[in-house]
Design an enzyme around this catalytic site. Structure first.
Site, short mmCIF file in Angstrom:
data_model
loop_
_atom_site.label_atom_id
_atom_site.label_comp_id
_atom_site.label_asym_id
_atom_site.label_seq_id
_atom_site.Cartn_x
_atom_site.Cartn_y
_atom_site.Cartn_z
N ALA A 11 7.89 -4.40 -34.34
CA ALA A 11 6.87 -3.81 -35.20
C ALA A 11 5.57 -3.58 -34.44
O ALA A 11 4.95 -2.51 -34.54
CB ALA A 11 6.62 -4.71 -36.42
N ARG A 21 -0.29 7.62 -29.19
CA ARG A 21 0.03 9.05 -29.28
C ARG A 21 -0.97 9.82 -30.13
O ARG A 21 -1.18 11.01 -29.93
CB ARG A 21 1.43 9.23 -29.86
CG ARG A 21 2.55 8.71 -28.98
CD ARG A 21 3.91 9.00 -29.60
NE ARG A 21 4.99 8.40 -28.83
CZ ARG A 21 5.70 7.35 -29.22
NH1 ARG A 21 5.45 6.79 -30.41
NH2 ARG A 21 6.66 6.86 -28.45
N GLU A 32 0.63 -11.40 -27.44
CA GLU A 32 1.97 -11.97 -27.61
C GLU A 32 1.94 -13.41 -27.13
O GLU A 32 1.53 -13.70 -26.01
CB GLU A 32 2.98 -11.16 -26.80
CG GLU A 32 4.35 -11.79 -26.62
CD GLU A 32 5.02 -12.11 -27.95
OE1 GLU A 32 5.61 -13.20 -28.05
OE2 GLU A 32 4.97 -11.27 -28.88
N SER A 38 9.05 -6.34 -26.42
CA SER A 38 9.99 -5.29 -26.86
C SER A 38 11.43 -5.48 -26.41
O SER A 38 11.91 -4.78 -25.53
CB SER A 38 9.48 -3.92 -26.38
OG SER A 38 8.31 -3.57 -27.06
N CYS A 42 18.80 -8.62 -31.83
CA CYS A 42 20.13 -8.55 -32.42
C CYS A 42 21.24 -8.57 -31.37
O CYS A 42 22.40 -8.84 -31.69
CB CYS A 42 20.27 -7.31 -33.29
SG CYS A 42 19.13 -7.29 -34.70
N VAL A 80 -2.56 -16.56 -31.28
CA VAL A 80 -3.66 -16.43 -32.24
C VAL A 80 -3.64 -17.62 -33.19
O VAL A 80 -2.59 -17.99 -33.72
CB VAL A 80 -3.55 -15.11 -33.03
CG1 VAL A 80 -4.59 -15.06 -34.13
CG2 VAL A 80 -3.70 -13.93 -32.08
N ASP A 280 9.04 -8.68 -39.58
CA ASP A 280 9.61 -9.88 -40.19
C ASP A 280 8.58 -10.81 -40.82
O ASP A 280 8.96 -11.75 -41.52
CB ASP A 280 10.39 -10.67 -39.14
CG ASP A 280 11.67 -9.98 -38.71
OD1 ASP A 280 11.96 -8.89 -39.23
OD2 ASP A 280 12.39 -10.54 -37.85
N TYR A 423 36.69 15.71 -43.27
CA TYR A 423 38.08 15.30 -43.44
C TYR A 423 38.97 15.88 -42.35
O TYR A 423 38.94 17.08 -42.07
CB TYR A 423 38.62 15.74 -44.81
CG TYR A 423 40.14 15.78 -44.84
CD1 TYR A 423 40.87 14.60 -44.72
CD2 TYR A 423 40.83 16.99 -44.94
CE1 TYR A 423 42.26 14.62 -44.69
CE2 TYR A 423 42.22 17.02 -44.93
CZ TYR A 423 42.93 15.84 -44.81
OH TYR A 423 44.30 15.86 -44.78
N ARG A 439 36.53 7.77 -58.63
CA ARG A 439 37.55 8.33 -59.52
C ARG A 439 38.23 7.28 -60.37
O ARG A 439 39.02 7.59 -61.27
CB ARG A 439 38.61 9.05 -58.69
CG ARG A 439 38.07 10.25 -57.91
CD ARG A 439 39.16 10.87 -57.06
NE ARG A 439 40.19 11.53 -57.87
CZ ARG A 439 41.33 12.02 -57.40
NH1 ARG A 439 41.60 11.92 -56.11
NH2 ARG A 439 42.21 12.59 -58.20
#
Length: 444
Positions: A11, A21, A32, A38, A42, A80, A280, A423, A439
């Site tokens: 984040a 940008r 940090e 970064s 996962c 911090v 998070d 398909y 269905r």
């Protein structure tokens, strides 16, 4: 304009790049407390058995890239400790123990979350691990020597199950302990049973309805103590959940949820002017539940971070929300969920109907067709989709993403019949399994 970002992962650095940008000459400082920026958390379980060769492969951009290429004052080892919201100052301590103070015009809290440790007694013994960061995983890898024969894993969620698979692939005996009646609480019990069956098939010892009370050993963990007695083990991995890193916000007036996550609006703004939160450590608006929720995933962290950065840069970029989509691999099974399961719908007071179906993931006559197990929950009065759970060895990812898109657009069960899906016999049947469910006349 001085931008300060607390947190150097998904984040935080997604936000930093959007500010870079969109605001020429912006003064961006990121803080940090660790030493790595970064990286893909996962992917950590898959380093254990060598599927991913090194933790270095998980790093998207290192700290030098942010400093040298983008001119961001990316600091490491900076924790911090408090914020003065009136003077707009951030206070903390660096790795050398020296205090620091930084002024901000706009501040982003992107501090993530920390693994919970529900067991106090013996938690400090060698051989007891949590896995959320690269250093934590490297500690585990250095401890996972040839002398380790048996590993106990606490928790049957994503991390617990993924670690069970990769530890097993290393030739270790694995025991998985779950406090509740079934693993993968995102599934209803009948879908979770397929995961239980796969665990048994793979020789994973699965203990359900079992609570760990303590860890014991002489300097190193040797036993896990449960209400049923002592269980011998050589190593323990605790994967029972996470808690937001927001303790340093005490006294700021920033409103937190009961779980400690920061409450934000659609523009990721907190209750205090010029302070934003994402990832998070923040709450997420759930489109299906139509309320704030907490489903901490890397996808959401990156999206919230990007939008927080745009809003901090003066753009109007609302976060529309999540539908709660996730997928995981457990040996030969894929487990996908989106929206609400039946238990959630009942708990939240929805009047619902549930449908379940077993179908082939491709044309049944084509070689290699595998069986999917699907459960769909809909709102009773109008058949609006509320959620889906899909378990099977193949084709889960495709269907769960289609259903998540349908949820996001508030489609109904009959609407699925109108979808123009690809398909050909090697890829699907004439009627996709989701459409087969639409269905159906039989109801649970």
């Amino acid at each position: 304009m001085k931008y300060v970002i607390i947190g150097g992962d998904a984040a935080g650095m997604s936000a930093a790049m959007e500010i870079y940008r969109n605001v020429p000459g912006a003064e961006i400082t990121s803080l940090e407390r660790g030493f790595i920026y970064s990286y893909g958390q996962c992917g950590l379980p898959y380093v254990v058995d060598g599927r991913i060769s090194s933790t270095k492969r998980l790093i998207a951009r290192d700290v030098e890239t942010f400093r040298d290429k983008y001119g961001i004052d990316a600091r490491v080892g900076h924790e911090v400790e408090r914020i003065d919201v009136d003077k707009q100052l951030v206070f903390g301590t660096n790795a050398s123990g020296e205090p620091f103070t930084i002024a901000y015009d706009k501040l982003l809290i992107a501090t993530g979350a920390t693994p919970t440790m529900p067991v106090e007694e013996g938690a400090d013994l060698a051989g007891v691990h949590t896995v959320k960061t690269i250093p934590q995983l490297e500690d585990l890898l250095s401890d996972l020597t040839s002398d380790i024969e048996h590993v106990t894993i606490m928790g049957g969620g994503y991390i617990g199950l993924e670690m069970a698979e990769t530890i097993h692939a290393c030739g270790k005996k694995v025991r998985l302990i779950q406090r509740g009646s079934h693993v993968t609480k995102i599934l209803d019990p009948e879908l979770a049973q397929h995961v239980h069956d796969e665990a048994k098939k793979q020789d994973i010892e699965l203990l359900l309805n079992t609570t760990v009370q303590a860890f014991e050993g002489n300097g190193r963990v040797e036993r896990v103590i449960t209400e049923s007695g002592a269980l011998a083990t050589d190593l323990v991995i605790v994967a029972t959940g996470i808690k937001p890193n927001t303790q340093f916000l005490e006294g700021t007036g920033i409103v937190l949820a009961k779980n400690g996550a920061v409450i934000v609006n659609r523009h990721l703004e907190t209750s205090v002017e010029n302070i934003y939160a994402a990832g998070d450590c923040a709450m997420h608006f759930n489109i299906v539940k139509e309320r704030l929720d907490y489903i901490p995933l890397g996808t959401t962290a990156n999206k919230q971070g990007r939008l927080a950065g745009l809003n901090m840069a003066g753009k109007c970029a609302p976060f529309r929300g999540i539908v709660g989509t996730s997928i995981m691999k457990f040996f030969n099974l894929s487990v996908g969920t989106t929206g609400m399961n039946e238990h959630m719908a009942k708990e939240l007071g929805f009047e619902y109907e549930a449908y379940k179906l077993s179908a082939r993931h491709i044309a049944g006559y084509y070689p290699g067709a595998q069986r999917l197990y699907i459960k769909i929950v809909v709102r009773k009065r109008d058949q609006q989709l509320l959620g889906a759970q899909i378990v099977g060895p193949a084709g889960v990812d495709k269907r769960i993403d289609v259903f998540a898109t349908a949820l996001y657009n508030k489609m109904t069960l009959p609407d699925l019949l109108d979808l123009d899906l690809a398909y050909a016999p090697p890829y699907n049947g004439v009627w996709d399994p989701l459409q087969q469910a639409a269905r159906m006349n039989g109801r649970l």
